[in-house]
Scaffold this active site. Structure first.
Site, short mmCIF file in Angstrom:
data_model
loop_
_atom_site.label_atom_id
_atom_site.label_comp_id
_atom_site.label_asym_id
_atom_site.label_seq_id
_atom_site.Cartn_x
_atom_site.Cartn_y
_atom_site.Cartn_z
N SER A 154 0.88 -1.18 0.01
CA SER A 154 -0.10 0.18 -0.01
C SER A 154 0.84 1.13 0.13
O SER A 154 1.74 1.51 -0.88
CB SER A 154 -0.93 -0.16 1.06
OG SER A 154 -1.93 0.90 1.22
N ASP A 255 -9.77 -3.35 -4.93
CA ASP A 255 -9.15 -2.19 -4.32
C ASP A 255 -9.34 -1.04 -4.86
O ASP A 255 -9.33 -0.86 -6.28
CB ASP A 255 -7.60 -2.55 -4.20
CG ASP A 255 -6.73 -1.81 -3.19
OD1 ASP A 255 -7.10 -0.81 -2.69
OD2 ASP A 255 -5.54 -2.27 -3.33
N HIS A 285 -8.39 -4.85 -0.64
CA HIS A 285 -7.04 -4.18 -0.27
C HIS A 285 -6.46 -5.01 1.09
O HIS A 285 -7.21 -5.21 1.99
CB HIS A 285 -7.22 -2.78 0.22
CG HIS A 285 -5.96 -1.98 0.27
ND1 HIS A 285 -4.91 -1.81 -0.65
CD2 HIS A 285 -5.21 -1.43 1.55
CE1 HIS A 285 -3.85 -1.31 -0.11
NE2 HIS A 285 -4.00 -1.15 1.16
#
Length: 314
Positions: A154, A255, A285
């Site tokens: 991320s 995501d 995610h």
């Protein structure tokens, strides 16, 4: 009504009774929401105990600290990775992703350094990026100048790209053997080039289907305070992507960052950078980090892809 979720994730959502999704009103509500979700996961499912076969050492370095992981039976010839945790540049940490890093170290048979970089909003951009560069140079000196696999999830994937590109721009490309970016941030939504905007729809399509909701992502960017078109944050825009040696990207289909991954792959392909790319349709995610039995096969497959990428770069 047909669910957009992959079967194992759908089972998890049904059992949990909700779709994990951070509120995006402000940073305080995000932190509270994440704390509540993490507590629920720990209470209902429990997180696996840390793999004690992987040795760890904590190191203090000029205001930040690092945790070094060494797999069992290490010979000193293993690849070296520098890992940046996720959390939108504002939360998370080495301790929170300790278990994940132990698994990476063992499964990839690599020596790994996890970076406790400074967080926004207390430390704004480029504080975390500077910490990444400092950690990379330290790891180089510790591990006999061995090139690094820069890794992250991320916002950590963003820092992995940003650190690699900063090193390249400082004439230290030889210190980078590759980038492993797991569901990375690669561009600010407002910086997406005009000709690519039709391909950048995940923020709308997946706004509430994933833990990093569209609203939460806006709070993360607002706290980090990087210029919208900064090429070490909106790395998609960096003019020297072609200098990256090898890149692995993992995309999660539900995501908000799905198209960050896809657009970066397209840019790297255009620049003729060697790329490995895995896509996981129907998963949101960081689905590979959630502790639920039905997700076990997904997690094993995901980590297998990471291990294959590390071997390819080594």
């Amino acid at each position: 009504m047909e669910t957009p979720f992959a079967g194992p994730w759908h089972q998890f959502v049904e059992d949990l009774g909700q779709t994990p999704c951070l509120p995006g009103k402000d940073l305080d509500s995000i932190l509270a929401g994440w704390g509540q979700l993490a507590g629920t996961l720990a209470t209902r499912y429990g997180f696996p105990p840390p793999d004690e076969s992987v040795a760890t050492e904590d190191v203090q370095l000029d205001g930040l600290w690092l945790r070094c992981y060494t797999p069992a039976n290490a010979t000193g010839q293993e690849p070296v990775g520098l890992y940046f945790h996720g959390g939108g540049w504002v939360m998370g940490g080495v301790k929170e992703e300790d278990g994940f890093c132990r698994v990476i170290s063992r499964q990839c048979q690599m020596r790994l350094v996890s970076v406790e970089y400074r967080k926004a909003p207390e430390t704004r951009y480029p504080g975390a990026l500077n910490d990444g560069v400092s950690a990379a140079l330290w790891a180089q000196s510790r591990y006999e100048n061995q090139p690094l696999v820069l890794m992250g999830t991320s916002a950590g994937g963003n820092l992995a790209f940003g650190t690699a590109l900063r090193l390249i721009d400082q004439d230290m490309a030889d210190k980078v053997s590759g980038v492993v970016a797991l569901a990375p941030i690669t561009v600010h939504p407002d910086a997406v080039p005009e000709h690519l905007k039709e391909q950048y729809t995940a923020y709308e399509e997946n706004a509430e289907l994933t833990v990093n909701s569209r609203a939460a992502m806006q709070v993360f960017f607002d706290c980090y305070k990087a210029p919208v078109d900064d090429v070490y944050t909106s790395c998609l825009l960096h003019p020297r992507l072609l200098a990256l040696p090898k890149v692995y990207i993992a995309e999660l289909g539900l995501d908000t960052l799905r198209d960050d991954a896809r657009l970066m792959k397209g840019a790297l392909d255009t620049a003729k950078v060697p790329v490995m790319y895995d896509a996981y349709p129907g998963y949101p995610h960081c689905s590979f980090m959630f502790p639920f039995k039905s997700l076990g096969e997904h997690q094993r497959t995901f980590l297998g892809g990471v291990a294959k990428a590390v071997r390819w770069m080594s």
